[in-house]
Enzyme design. Structure first.
Site, PDB file in Angstrom:
ATOM      1  N   THR A 183       0.852  -1.189   0.000  1.00 15.89           N
ATOM      2  CA  THR A 183       0.000   0.000   0.000  1.00 15.89           C
ATOM      3  C   THR A 183       0.889   1.241   0.000  1.00 15.89           C
ATOM      4  OG1 THR A 183      -1.819  -1.070   1.121  1.00 15.89           O
ATOM      5  CG2 THR A 183      -1.542   1.271   1.580  1.00 15.89           C
ATOM      6  N   ARG A 211     -14.580  -6.567   0.141  1.00 15.60           N
ATOM      7  CA  ARG A 211     -13.889  -6.230   1.403  1.00 15.60           C
ATOM      8  C   ARG A 211     -13.272  -4.827   1.299  1.00 15.60           C
ATOM      9  NH1 ARG A 211      -8.338  -4.749   2.765  1.00 15.60           N
ATOM     10  NH2 ARG A 211      -7.899  -5.472   4.873  1.00 15.60           N
ATOM     11  N   GLY A 213     -10.681  -2.195   3.358  1.00 14.80           N
ATOM     12  CA  GLY A 213      -9.698  -2.134   4.444  1.00 14.80           C
ATOM     13  C   GLY A 213      -9.731  -0.800   5.161  1.00 14.80           C
ATOM     14  N   ASP A 214      -8.653  -0.519   5.867  1.00 16.54           N
ATOM     15  CA  ASP A 214      -8.573   0.717   6.649  1.00 16.54           C
ATOM     16  C   ASP A 214      -8.193   1.928   5.809  1.00 16.54           C
ATOM     17  OD1 ASP A 214      -6.019  -0.622   6.305  1.00 16.54           O
ATOM     18  OD2 ASP A 214      -5.167   0.994   7.524  1.00 16.54           O
ATOM     19  N   THR A 234      -0.370   1.710   7.009  1.00 18.05           N
ATOM     20  CA  THR A 234      -0.264   0.504   6.183  1.00 18.05           C
ATOM     21  C   THR A 234      -0.099  -0.693   7.105  1.00 18.05           C
ATOM     22  OG1 THR A 234       1.072  -0.718   4.591  1.00 18.05           O
ATOM     23  CG2 THR A 234       2.237   0.941   5.899  1.00 18.05           C
ATOM     24  N   GLY A 235      -0.745  -1.797   6.724  1.00 22.12           N
ATOM     25  CA  GLY A 235      -0.661  -2.989   7.561  1.00 22.12           C
ATOM     26  C   GLY A 235      -1.940  -3.790   7.442  1.00 22.12           C
ATOM     27  N   GLY A 237      -5.320  -4.349   7.672  1.00 21.83           N
ATOM     28  CA  GLY A 237      -6.383  -3.354   7.785  1.00 21.83           C
ATOM     29  C   GLY A 237      -7.445  -3.633   8.827  1.00 21.83           C
TER      30      GLY A 237
HETATM   31  N1  ASP Z   1      -3.909  -1.662   5.023  1.00 22.04           N
HETATM   32  C1  ASP Z   1      -4.150  -2.269   3.750  1.00 22.04           C
HETATM   33  C2  ASP Z   1      -5.460  -3.020   3.809  1.00 22.04           C
HETATM   34  O1  ASP Z   1      -5.704  -3.701   4.782  1.00 22.04           O
HETATM   35  C3  ASP Z   1      -3.075  -3.196   3.308  1.00 22.04           C
HETATM   36  C4  ASP Z   1      -1.659  -2.645   3.335  1.00 22.04           C
HETATM   37  O2  ASP Z   1      -1.390  -1.672   4.032  1.00 22.04           O
HETATM   38  O3  ASP Z   1      -0.772  -3.185   2.628  1.00 22.04           O
HETATM   39  O4  ASP Z   1      -6.202  -2.962   2.858  1.00 22.04           O
END
Ligand code: ASP
Length: 317
Positions: A183, A211, A213-214, A234-235, A237
């Site tokens: 991301t 779906r 995400g965050d 990022t992470g 989500g």
């Molecule tokens: N945070 C993102 C999600 O969950 C994924 C990512 O940060 O790589 O969609």
């Protein structure tokens, strides 16, 4: 006043074991290209929001990252993208979720912020709005990436979904052959002292159809407020959503008087770790202080400011 720009290209299991000289060169170039684009805006007296968009567009256009061109595949083998932008000077925000074939989702998020009268559009409604605003579309082939596709094929018949550069999937032991993507996000303080944050993503490989995400959720993956800070996360989500990470950092500064660094550490290295959530964030405050904080092995990241500081990195300290 000065300016500060910070970017990320995703957090996860980024270790020396997955890197080589050629890849390091590619990441160095990719991150610096995005920093150049954002810095050019800020140097010219442009706004933090425009700088954030310019930097993110460069990252979206690069297949090294899981956003725009090179977004990961969903359970149905499609690319569904999420993005958000927030202007800390007026708390305006624009976000988009589950869009397909939009070349630069961050631009669509900005159009939503400026022209829709709404904050958050999704799916077909977002696509129709994009069409009306003349936002650029791209065919499926533009988004196709062989490595990403293979990554998805490996787990598509399972219930697993995975973070781009996580070694194992989130429920078991199917290895992720590709640790290189992520991301993207940017945060900036401009010469006027205004803050902005933006995030753009393809989400997680093999994520369920629909779906979200965050990243596009204001307060979770993206937040900006001139009184406190600008944050892009990022992470994993699902954890960032439940921990309302970006707004939590802002609240710790606003209501508890924590410094930017203390607030970031409290959330990323304290609260999130206790919940089992992996990832990180980039942050800047209205004095130009910045932080790049993560609890994963690494995070692709970089920064520039008016004092000549320039940095790109990916491994943990
Ligand atoms: N945070 C993102 C999600 O969950 C994924 C990512 O940060 O790589 O969609």
């Amino acid at each position: 006043m000065g300016y500060t720009l910070v970017i990320h290209g995703g957090a996860g299991k980024i270790t020396p074991a997955i890197m080589n000289a050629e890849l390091e060169q590619q990441y160095t170039e990719a991150l610096n290209t995005a920093l150049d684009a954002g810095q050019q805006v800020l140097q010219g007296g442009g706004s933090a929001t425009d700088a954030v968009i310019s930097a993110i567009v460069e990252l979206e256009n690069n297949t090294l990252f899981n956003a725009g061109k090179g977004a990961v595949f969903t359970k149905k083998g499609l690319n569904e993208m999420d993005a958000a932008i927030m202007d800390g000077s007026n708390l305006m925000a624009g976000a988009v979720a589950g869009v397909r074939n939009i070349k630069n989702p961050i631009r669509l998020a900005n159009e939503i912020m400026l022209h829709s009268g709404h904050v958050f559009l999704s799916g077909n409604g977002a696509a129709e709005f994009a069409l009306n605003r003349g936002v650029e579309f791209a065919p499926d082939e533009y988004f196709f990436n062989k490595q990403r596709y293979d990554q998805w094929v490996e787990i598509r018949d399972s219930d697993f979904y995975q973070l781009d550069h996580k070694e194992d999937n989130l429920k078991g032991a199917v290895p992720n052959p590709d640790h290189k993507f992520g991301t993207v996000g940017a945060v900036a303080m401009d010469e006027q002292g205004n803050l902005a944050a933006g995030t753009s993503t393809g989400g997680m490989t093999n994520k369920r159809f629909g779906r979200i995400g965050d990243s596009p959720v204001i307060g979770s993956g993206t937040y900006a407020n001139n009184n406190t800070c600008a944050i892009s996360c990022t992470g994993h989500g699902e954890f960032f959503l439940r921990a309302v990470v970006a707004y939590d950092v802002s609240c710790l500064m606003e209501y508890k008087g924590l410094s930017l660094k203390e607030a970031c550490n409290t959330v990323i290295k304290g609260k999130l770790v206790k919940m089992g959530g992996e990832g990180g964030l980039i942050a800047v405050d209205a004095k130009g202080n910045y932080d790049m904080c993560f609890n994963s092995a690494g995070m692709y990241r970089g920064m520039r400011n008016n004092q000549g500081h320039s940095e790109v990195a990916w491994f943990g300290k």
